[in-house]
Design an enzyme around this catalytic site. Structure first.
Site, PDB file in Angstrom:
ATOM      1  N   ASP A 183       0.901  -1.097  -0.173  1.00 41.81           N
ATOM      2  CA  ASP A 183       0.136   0.136   0.020  1.00 41.81           C
ATOM      3  C   ASP A 183       0.966   1.242   0.095  1.00 41.81           C
ATOM      4  O   ASP A 183       0.231   2.330   0.719  1.00 41.81           O
ATOM      5  CB  ASP A 183      -1.164   0.063   1.119  1.00 41.81           C
ATOM      6  CG  ASP A 183      -1.889  -1.252   1.262  1.00 41.81           C
ATOM      7  OD1 ASP A 183      -2.423  -1.623   0.174  1.00 41.81           O
ATOM      8  OD2 ASP A 183      -1.685  -1.961   2.742  1.00 41.81           O
TER       9      ASP A 183
ATOM     10  N   LYS B 183       2.132   2.313  -5.308  1.00 43.72           N
ATOM     11  CA  LYS B 183       3.247   1.989  -6.390  1.00 43.72           C
ATOM     12  C   LYS B 183       2.526   2.249  -7.678  1.00 43.72           C
ATOM     13  O   LYS B 183       2.934   2.526  -8.773  1.00 43.72           O
ATOM     14  CB  LYS B 183       3.467   0.552  -6.222  1.00 43.72           C
ATOM     15  CG  LYS B 183       4.325   0.184  -5.021  1.00 43.72           C
ATOM     16  CD  LYS B 183       4.696  -1.160  -5.101  1.00 43.72           C
ATOM     17  CE  LYS B 183       3.379  -2.145  -4.477  1.00 43.72           C
ATOM     18  NZ  LYS B 183       2.976  -1.853  -3.070  1.00 43.72           N
TER      19      LYS B 183
ATOM     20  N   GLY C  84      -4.040  -4.368  -4.058  1.00 39.39           N
ATOM     21  CA  GLY C  84      -5.207  -3.265  -4.742  1.00 39.39           C
ATOM     22  C   GLY C  84      -4.391  -2.042  -5.195  1.00 39.39           C
ATOM     23  O   GLY C  84      -3.519  -1.444  -4.403  1.00 39.39           O
ATOM     24  N   HIS C  85      -4.698  -1.604  -6.514  1.00 40.56           N
ATOM     25  CA  HIS C  85      -3.862  -0.567  -6.931  1.00 40.56           C
ATOM     26  C   HIS C  85      -4.955   0.686  -7.124  1.00 40.56           C
ATOM     27  O   HIS C  85      -5.898   0.128  -7.865  1.00 40.56           O
ATOM     28  CB  HIS C  85      -3.154  -0.830  -8.316  1.00 40.56           C
ATOM     29  CG  HIS C  85      -2.005  -1.670  -8.111  1.00 40.56           C
ATOM     30  ND1 HIS C  85      -0.862  -1.171  -7.510  1.00 40.56           N
ATOM     31  CD2 HIS C  85      -1.693  -2.800  -9.002  1.00 40.56           C
ATOM     32  CE1 HIS C  85      -0.026  -2.156  -7.551  1.00 40.56           C
ATOM     33  NE2 HIS C  85      -0.370  -3.085  -8.435  1.00 40.56           N
TER      34      HIS C  85
ATOM     35  N   GLN D 181       1.962  -5.914  -2.870  1.00 42.87           N
ATOM     36  CA  GLN D 181       2.596  -6.043  -1.657  1.00 42.87           C
ATOM     37  C   GLN D 181       3.740  -5.297  -1.533  1.00 42.87           C
ATOM     38  O   GLN D 181       4.240  -4.253  -2.191  1.00 42.87           O
ATOM     39  CB  GLN D 181       2.721  -7.379  -0.823  1.00 42.87           C
ATOM     40  CG  GLN D 181       1.054  -8.134  -0.892  1.00 42.87           C
ATOM     41  CD  GLN D 181       0.642  -8.801  -2.284  1.00 42.87           C
ATOM     42  OE1 GLN D 181       1.551  -9.218  -2.987  1.00 42.87           O
ATOM     43  NE2 GLN D 181      -0.609  -8.633  -2.751  1.00 42.87           N
TER      44      GLN D 181
HETATM   45  P1  IMP Z   1      -2.305 -12.915   1.854  1.00 44.92           P
HETATM   46  O1  IMP Z   1      -1.402 -12.445   0.762  1.00 44.92           O
HETATM   47  O2  IMP Z   1      -3.955 -12.641   1.611  1.00 44.92           O
HETATM   48  O3  IMP Z   1      -2.216 -14.345   2.305  1.00 44.92           O
HETATM   49  O4  IMP Z   1      -2.169 -12.229   3.260  1.00 44.92           O
HETATM   50  C1  IMP Z   1      -0.945 -12.177   3.958  1.00 44.92           C
HETATM   51  C2  IMP Z   1      -0.722 -11.042   4.621  1.00 44.92           C
HETATM   52  O5  IMP Z   1      -0.476  -9.962   3.427  1.00 44.92           O
HETATM   53  C3  IMP Z   1      -1.855 -10.340   5.503  1.00 44.92           C
HETATM   54  O6  IMP Z   1      -1.485  -9.672   6.628  1.00 44.92           O
HETATM   55  C4  IMP Z   1      -2.339  -9.374   4.500  1.00 44.92           C
HETATM   56  O7  IMP Z   1      -3.183  -8.429   5.068  1.00 44.92           O
HETATM   57  C5  IMP Z   1      -1.254  -8.782   3.736  1.00 44.92           C
HETATM   58  N1  IMP Z   1      -1.377  -8.195   2.254  1.00 44.92           N
HETATM   59  C6  IMP Z   1      -1.901  -9.089   1.512  1.00 44.92           C
HETATM   60  N2  IMP Z   1      -2.039  -8.240   0.188  1.00 44.92           N
HETATM   61  C7  IMP Z   1      -1.779  -6.898   0.829  1.00 44.92           C
HETATM   62  C8  IMP Z   1      -1.831  -5.758  -0.022  1.00 44.92           C
HETATM   63  O8  IMP Z   1      -1.950  -5.648  -1.125  1.00 44.92           O
HETATM   64  N3  IMP Z   1      -1.574  -4.459   0.846  1.00 44.92           N
HETATM   65  C9  IMP Z   1      -1.384  -4.961   2.208  1.00 44.92           C
HETATM   66  N4  IMP Z   1      -1.353  -5.895   2.891  1.00 44.92           N
HETATM   67  C10 IMP Z   1      -1.326  -7.101   2.032  1.00 44.92           C
END
Ligand code: IMP
Length: 466
Positions: free
Chosen positions: A13, A16, A40-41, A223
């Site tokens: 977040d 990017k 999410g972009h 991420q």
């Molecule tokens: P997962 O990727 O859904 O397996 O989640 C694993 C961890 O990554 C969790 O703490 C999520 O909140 C975090 N996470 C996954 N995608 C994002 C993102 O795009 N932004 C921020 N945190 C993320």
């Protein structure tokens, strides 16, 4: 031949999408290299806000080929829905290319992700529940379904016959849930393949041809480094490699094809989900960042945890990504805070450390040691040049750059493209020789108190901050 990697230096977040937007004009392909619809972009283009999860943000530019690389896990349902929404808004989605080697997030992956988080009741990872982890786990156990399989009916059935009975056994016997019907899954997957046929290609060949023709390819991470499976706060991480190295494996390029790594960070820290976060602010200052920064997840709507910037993992992220320059986003959100702090080290069990601890347990006990900067009142959203910034904000950027050890090239003061300040044109690499690294580290250590400090935080004035 030029490939630029845009990578998040924090817990995701970082903004990017805006960096990609700024570089878009010079780019022919934008490649997503890992993650899935957990990302999410948000891109603001000509007053329109686009929220994308899976489709690379390059889709918004007619001259760009958006590529979903082999390192991505694709939920075809999300992909099709996102393409339909974009098409309704007049965006041409025919150019989207999806790697035939990218793994498919099947419905049982989503169910398993939700079930295992529920089972851990509060002790879970806090995943986005999109099935990301289970899909990557199947990729590693060689029981996954790939996008290319959706175009091969016999191969697909064989893949499902291997995977589904095992998934059903876990769903029924471990989680007490209903099993999936293999035939129904097969029909659904074949239908996805029919609808996505034109888009599924060998993206490695595509990217390599573009580079050979002298095109500029941008590799967009999802991420951030602190959520990286290898480098993040394990086990509170995602299941892929957001670091720049992931751009090679998941985007189909070699390390020497990358000529720039742009590290993106926010002027403060945020984190969604569980896991240690030493600089988290749970008081009015945290609320200031959440509310002013609209810190709610694009994918899940969850309130993000907010805190001060942490230079300790930032330096680690700069090193493991070989960041050549940085973009600092959301500087405007800090306006109105009397003081702004940056963590420069931790006190763990009475010892002062300046290195990113490998173990989440150490990090959970880490007390931050801060450097304090003067805050500023001025609204920065109208600033377009460095001279438009108050001297306190300039001192904060200078201090941050010195602590980080990499140049800040771009500063963002709002979501729109125009709300960007070019601080330095030079995409210089400062993580160069060992000597330079040592000098930079000595500078950081010079700021740390030598003796255990009284109270939980130490403060020092920033250079030039008066
Ligand atoms: P997962 O990727 O859904 O397996 O989640 C694993 C961890 O990554 C969790 O703490 C999520 O909140 C975090 N996470 C996954 N995608 C994002 C993102 O795009 N932004 C921020 N945190 C993320």
């Amino acid at each position: 031949m030029a490939a630029t990697v845009v990578v998040g230096l924090q817990w995701g977040d970082e903004g990017k999408g805006k960096t990609t937007d700024l570089l878009a004009e010079s780019v022919s392909h934008v490649v997503r290299y890992q993650g899935g619809d957990n990302a999410g972009h948000t891109v603001v283009l000509a007053d329109e806000v686009f929220k994308l999860h899976l489709v690379p943000s390059g889709v918004l530019y007619p001259h760009i080929t958006p590529v979903v690389g082999s390192g991505v896990v694709v939920n075809p349902e999300t992909l099709l829905a996102e393409m339909a929404t974009l098409a309704e808004r007049g965006v041409d989605t025919a150019r989207i290319r999806v790697s035939d080697a990218a793994h498919v997030i099947m419905p049982y992956h989503v169910t398993l992700d939700r079930a295992s988080e529920a089972r851990l009741a509060g002790g879970g990872i806090g995943t986005t529940q999109r099935g990301i982890g289970p899909a990557y786990a199947d990729r590693a156990s060689r029981t996954g379904v790939r996008m290319g399989d959706l175009l091969d009916p016999d191969g697909l059935r064989a893949r499902l016959e291997r995977a589904v009975p095992e998934k059903n056994a876990i769903l029924v016997h471990v989680h007490g849930l209903e099993p999936f019907d293999l035939d129904a899954l097969y029909d659904q997957a074949i239908a996805w393949g029919e609808r996505l046929r034109e888009h599924i290609v060998d993206t490695v060949g595509l990217v390599q041809r573009a580079l050979a023709e002298g095109d500029h390819v941008l590799l967009e991470g999802a991420q951030g480094t602190l959520l990286d499976l290898d480098h993040g706060t394990y086990p509170y991480v995602t299941s892929s490699n957001p670091v720049a190295g992931g751009a090679c494996t998941g985007g189909g390029i070699g390390p020497l094809q990358v000529d720039q790594v742009i590290g993106v960070l926010k002027a403060y820290s945020t984190r969604v989900g569980s896991g240690p976060f030493p600089t988290e602010l749970t008081d009015h200052r945290g609320r200031h960042l959440v509310e002013k920064g609209h810190e709610f997840g694009t994918t899940t709507g969850r309130r993000r945890r907010c805190g001060w910037l942490d230079a300790v993992p930032l330096r680690y992220a700069i090193a493991v990504n070989s960041v050549s320059s940085m973009m600092v986003n959301k500087l405007d959100i800090l306006s109105g805070l009397p003081e702004v702090q940056v963590c420069v080290g931790y006190r763990i069990d009475g010892r002062i450390v300046d290195e990113w601890p490998v173990r989440a347990g150490d990090l959970a006990r880490a007390e931050p040691v801060y450097e304090t900067f003067h805050g500023w009142e001025a609204d920065l959203r109208g600033a377009r040049r460095l001279q438009d910034l108050p001297h306190e904000a300039l001192a904060y950027l200078d201090g941050l750059e010195a602590l980080a050890g990499a140049p800040i090239a771009l500063v963002s003061v709002g979501p729109e493209r125009t709300q960007t300040i070019v601080r330095s044109e030079q995409p210089a690499r400062t993580i160069g020789t060992a000597g330079e690294q040592d000098a930079s580290k000595r500078r950081l250590l010079g700021r740390l108190p030598r003796r255990p400090i009284a109270g939980s935080v130490a403060t020092a004035r920033a250079p030039g901050a008066g």
